[in-house]
Design a protein around this motif. Structure first.
Motif, mmCIF file in Angstrom:
data_model
loop_
_atom_site.group_PDB
_atom_site.id
_atom_site.type_symbol
_atom_site.label_atom_id
_atom_site.label_comp_id
_atom_site.label_asym_id
_atom_site.label_seq_id
_atom_site.Cartn_x
_atom_site.Cartn_y
_atom_site.Cartn_z
ATOM 1 N N GLY A 31 83.079 4.722 7.606
ATOM 2 C CA GLY A 31 82.515 5.715 8.339
ATOM 3 C C GLY A 31 82.136 6.996 7.475
ATOM 4 O O GLY A 31 82.643 7.037 6.115
ATOM 5 N N ARG A 32 81.961 8.269 8.298
ATOM 6 C CA ARG A 32 81.852 9.400 7.575
ATOM 7 C C ARG A 32 82.400 10.385 8.305
ATOM 8 O O ARG A 32 82.572 10.133 9.541
ATOM 9 N N ASP A 33 82.626 11.397 7.743
ATOM 10 C CA ASP A 33 83.194 12.784 8.356
ATOM 11 C C ASP A 33 82.058 13.590 8.611
ATOM 12 O O ASP A 33 81.262 13.877 7.538
ATOM 13 N N GLU A 34 81.881 14.316 9.808
ATOM 14 C CA GLU A 34 80.747 15.110 10.138
ATOM 15 C C GLU A 34 80.655 16.217 9.123
ATOM 16 O O GLU A 34 79.733 16.963 9.072
ATOM 17 N N ARG A 35 81.872 16.721 8.454
ATOM 18 C CA ARG A 35 81.807 17.824 7.593
ATOM 19 C C ARG A 35 81.434 17.604 6.282
ATOM 20 O O ARG A 35 81.222 18.410 5.336
ATOM 21 N N TRP A 36 81.199 16.157 5.969
ATOM 22 C CA TRP A 36 80.987 15.963 4.337
ATOM 23 C C TRP A 36 79.557 16.283 4.164
ATOM 24 O O TRP A 36 78.589 16.135 5.137
ATOM 25 N N SER A 37 79.162 16.596 2.967
ATOM 26 C CA SER A 37 77.636 17.011 2.609
ATOM 27 C C SER A 37 77.148 15.436 2.637
ATOM 28 O O SER A 37 77.227 14.469 2.554
ATOM 29 N N GLY A 38 75.749 15.811 2.629
ATOM 30 C CA GLY A 38 74.721 14.340 2.938
ATOM 31 C C GLY A 38 74.898 13.721 1.650
ATOM 32 O O GLY A 38 74.412 12.563 1.672
ATOM 33 N N ASP A 39 75.120 14.186 0.595
ATOM 34 C CA ASP A 39 75.064 13.408 -0.702
ATOM 35 C C ASP A 39 76.559 12.722 -0.737
ATOM 36 O O ASP A 39 76.415 11.743 -1.860
ATOM 37 N N VAL A 40 77.218 12.678 -0.103
ATOM 38 C CA VAL A 40 78.468 11.692 -0.004
ATOM 39 C C VAL A 40 77.914 10.124 0.497
ATOM 40 O O VAL A 40 77.485 10.232 1.372
ATOM 41 N N GLN A 41 78.139 9.141 -0.497
ATOM 42 C CA GLN A 41 77.990 7.774 0.021
ATOM 43 C C GLN A 41 79.006 7.170 0.566
ATOM 44 O O GLN A 41 80.026 7.134 -0.046
ATOM 45 N N ALA A 42 78.709 6.663 1.929
ATOM 46 C CA ALA A 42 79.807 6.049 2.476
ATOM 47 C C ALA A 42 79.609 4.487 2.337
ATOM 48 O O ALA A 42 78.418 4.335 2.695
ATOM 49 N N VAL A 43 80.785 3.786 1.808
ATOM 50 C CA VAL A 43 80.769 2.405 1.793
ATOM 51 C C VAL A 43 81.787 1.676 2.662
ATOM 52 O O VAL A 43 82.702 2.436 2.696
ATOM 53 N N ARG A 44 81.607 0.515 2.823
ATOM 54 C CA ARG A 44 82.554 -0.290 3.336
ATOM 55 C C ARG A 44 83.632 -1.068 2.433
ATOM 56 O O ARG A 44 83.060 -1.346 1.326
ATOM 57 N N LEU A 45 84.750 -0.940 2.534
ATOM 58 C CA LEU A 45 85.763 -1.436 1.518
ATOM 59 C C LEU A 45 86.989 -2.029 2.212
ATOM 60 O O LEU A 45 87.824 -1.213 2.556
ATOM 61 N N ASP A 46 87.148 -3.372 2.065
ATOM 62 C CA ASP A 46 88.568 -3.807 2.162
ATOM 63 C C ASP A 46 89.404 -3.971 1.061
ATOM 64 O O ASP A 46 88.961 -4.878 0.079
ATOM 65 N N ARG A 47 90.163 -3.060 0.796
ATOM 66 C CA ARG A 47 90.720 -2.958 -0.616
ATOM 67 C C ARG A 47 91.622 -4.327 -0.977
ATOM 68 O O ARG A 47 92.242 -4.254 -2.049
ATOM 69 N N GLU A 48 91.797 -5.081 0.099
ATOM 70 C CA GLU A 48 92.805 -6.166 -0.242
ATOM 71 C C GLU A 48 92.105 -7.375 -0.878
ATOM 72 O O GLU A 48 92.462 -8.146 -1.346
ATOM 73 N N VAL A 49 90.711 -7.318 -0.902
ATOM 74 C CA VAL A 49 89.831 -8.398 -1.288
ATOM 75 C C VAL A 49 89.511 -7.632 -2.848
ATOM 76 O O VAL A 49 88.443 -6.819 -3.078
ATOM 77 N N ASP A 50 89.974 -8.251 -3.933
ATOM 78 C CA ASP A 50 89.613 -7.957 -5.290
ATOM 79 C C ASP A 50 88.121 -7.718 -5.686
ATOM 80 O O ASP A 50 87.755 -6.682 -6.312
ATOM 81 N N ALA A 51 87.447 -8.648 -5.140
ATOM 82 C CA ALA A 51 85.833 -8.852 -5.351
ATOM 83 C C ALA A 51 85.340 -7.482 -4.836
ATOM 84 O O ALA A 51 84.179 -6.856 -5.539
ATOM 85 N N GLU A 52 85.689 -7.243 -3.695
ATOM 86 C CA GLU A 52 84.891 -5.952 -3.135
ATOM 87 C C GLU A 52 85.395 -4.682 -3.625
ATOM 88 O O GLU A 52 84.475 -3.624 -3.903
ATOM 89 N N LEU A 53 86.715 -4.414 -4.204
ATOM 90 C CA LEU A 53 86.944 -3.469 -4.909
ATOM 91 C C LEU A 53 86.089 -3.273 -6.217
ATOM 92 O O LEU A 53 85.781 -2.242 -6.671
ATOM 93 N N ALA A 54 85.983 -4.456 -7.142
ATOM 94 C CA ALA A 54 85.273 -4.507 -8.085
ATOM 95 C C ALA A 54 83.815 -4.050 -7.929
ATOM 96 O O ALA A 54 83.425 -3.458 -8.887
ATOM 97 N N GLY A 55 83.404 -4.596 -6.527
ATOM 98 C CA GLY A 55 81.923 -4.419 -6.459
ATOM 99 C C GLY A 55 81.754 -2.910 -6.124
ATOM 100 O O GLY A 55 80.670 -2.443 -6.461
ATOM 101 N N VAL A 56 82.539 -2.156 -5.551
ATOM 102 C CA VAL A 56 82.306 -0.748 -5.372
ATOM 103 C C VAL A 56 82.379 -0.248 -6.670
ATOM 104 O O VAL A 56 81.522 1.038 -6.845
ATOM 105 N N LEU A 57 83.269 -0.331 -7.706
ATOM 106 C CA LEU A 57 83.512 0.308 -8.925
ATOM 107 C C LEU A 57 82.155 0.216 -9.573
ATOM 108 O O LEU A 57 81.723 0.742 -10.598
#
Length: 338
Positions: A31-57
């Motif tokens: 999700g996003r916070d309504e006060r964030w600027s438009g250039d903030v990229q919001a992504v889904r991440l389940d940090r318990e899944v190593d592959a997802e964290l590696a993918g975001v990085l």
């Protein structure tokens, strides 16, 4: 930013963007916070899944800010990804501290079990042993795992006090706000209302993250507001924001009866964190005080509680705390007046 849509993450994303960072805001819901600027990229991440964290990085980032790291397993995640991260700032907790007799928050329910810390508590204060049995033991295991990475990954660990601000899932201020909304004009405070449990606002935490991001290093720093008000002072500050007048009945010692006089700040001995190291190492200077930042928290709470029961609004608090035992309070007050 991992845990970007939590109460601290929201404010920290804004602070980093204002400081010139390009921020990817990662959270389980994306999700996003309504006060964030438009250039903030919001992504889904389940940090318990190593592959997802590696993918975001991806191929690598200059900085990771982590608000939801809790265990040694999370430290091991970082150990496997040091070649993709320039530096990190990770939220820890003052719950790791132990006193000279080994007492900590883990022993506070034992007879004479509440810790007697020095005032204020420096970062070199002894800690609980690392483990996986309690919040504090898991946090210190996380800390040690991250610090062991040394030059491979500079990590600033922020040992936070009682976090406050909008979007909190367990707001301590609810104790006073709900009573005022319910028309309760007399309240009871144990320990003479003098309990001090050092708070830290989300804006203060965001400022500490901002400063640590610009000065990478491996270190542990306390994170607290410029002052640690007493619980009686906090109640008076909430009243001032809400425009109500109340009478406070102060009781020496612990709660006179179960459910009477015990708040989420109540403690037999003070818990106050030393902020000198943050001032020295980061150039930290206070950006706000507890009282100054309180209005935003109270207004959010009042709106969040509008036309719904507090137990629906904060189910985890309702499951763990007996905050509003009005019948017990009224019975004790009636006996006191006889």
């Amino acid at each position: 930013m991992i845990g970007a849509t939590g109460q601290t993450g929201r404010a920290t994303v804004r602070a980093l963007v204002e400081d010139g960072w390009t921020v990817t805001a990662a959270s389980r819901g994306g999700g996003r916070d309504e006060r964030w600027s438009g250039d903030v990229q919001a992504v889904r991440l389940d940090r318990e899944v190593d592959a997802e964290l590696a993918g975001v990085l991806g191929d690598g980032v200059d900085l990771v800010v982590d608000m939801v790291a809790f265990t040694a397993a999370h430290a091991r995640q970082y150990a496997a990804l040091t070649d993709r991260i320039g530096s990190a700032v990770v939220l820890s907790s003052g719950a790791v501290y132990a006193d000279a007799q080994g007492r900590s928050f883990d022993t506070q329910d034992d007879p004479d079990g509440f810790p007697r810390y020095p005032v204020p508590i420096p970062e070199n204060q002894p800690t609980v042993a690392p483990g996986d049995s309690t919040y504090g033991t898991r946090k210190i295991a996380l800390e040690r795992g991250l610090l062991a990475l040394g030059d491979r990954l500079p990590v600033t660990l922020l040992r936070a006090g009682a976090i406050h601000g909008p979007y909190c899932r367990g707001p301590r201020e609810l104790y006073f706000v709900q009573r005022n909304l319910d028309g309760r004009r007399t309240r009871v405070l144990a320990h003479g209302g003098r309990s001090r449990f050092h708070p830290v606002g989300v804006r203060t935490l965001a400022e500490l993250v901002r400063l640590a991001a610009a000065r990478p290093g491996s270190r542990v720093l306390n994170a607290g507001d410029p002052e640690a008000p007493t619980v009686a002072d906090i109640g008076a500050s909430v009243d001032a924001v809400m425009g109500v007048e109340t009478e406070t009945v102060l009781v020496e010692g612990g709660p006179p009866e179960p459910g009477v006089g015990l708040t989420m700040w109540s403690a037999a001995h003070p818990v106050v964190y030393d902020m000198a190291a943050a001032e020295r190492e980061l150039g930290y200077r206070p950006v706000t005080t507890y009282a100054e930042s309180l209005e935003e928290t109270v207004r959010w709470l009042v709106d969040h509680l509008r036309e719904r029961d507090w137990r629906e609004a904060f189910p985890k608090m309702a499951a763990n705390y007996d905050l509003f035992n009005y019948s017990a309070e009224d019975a004790w007050l009636a006996r006191r007046e006889k």
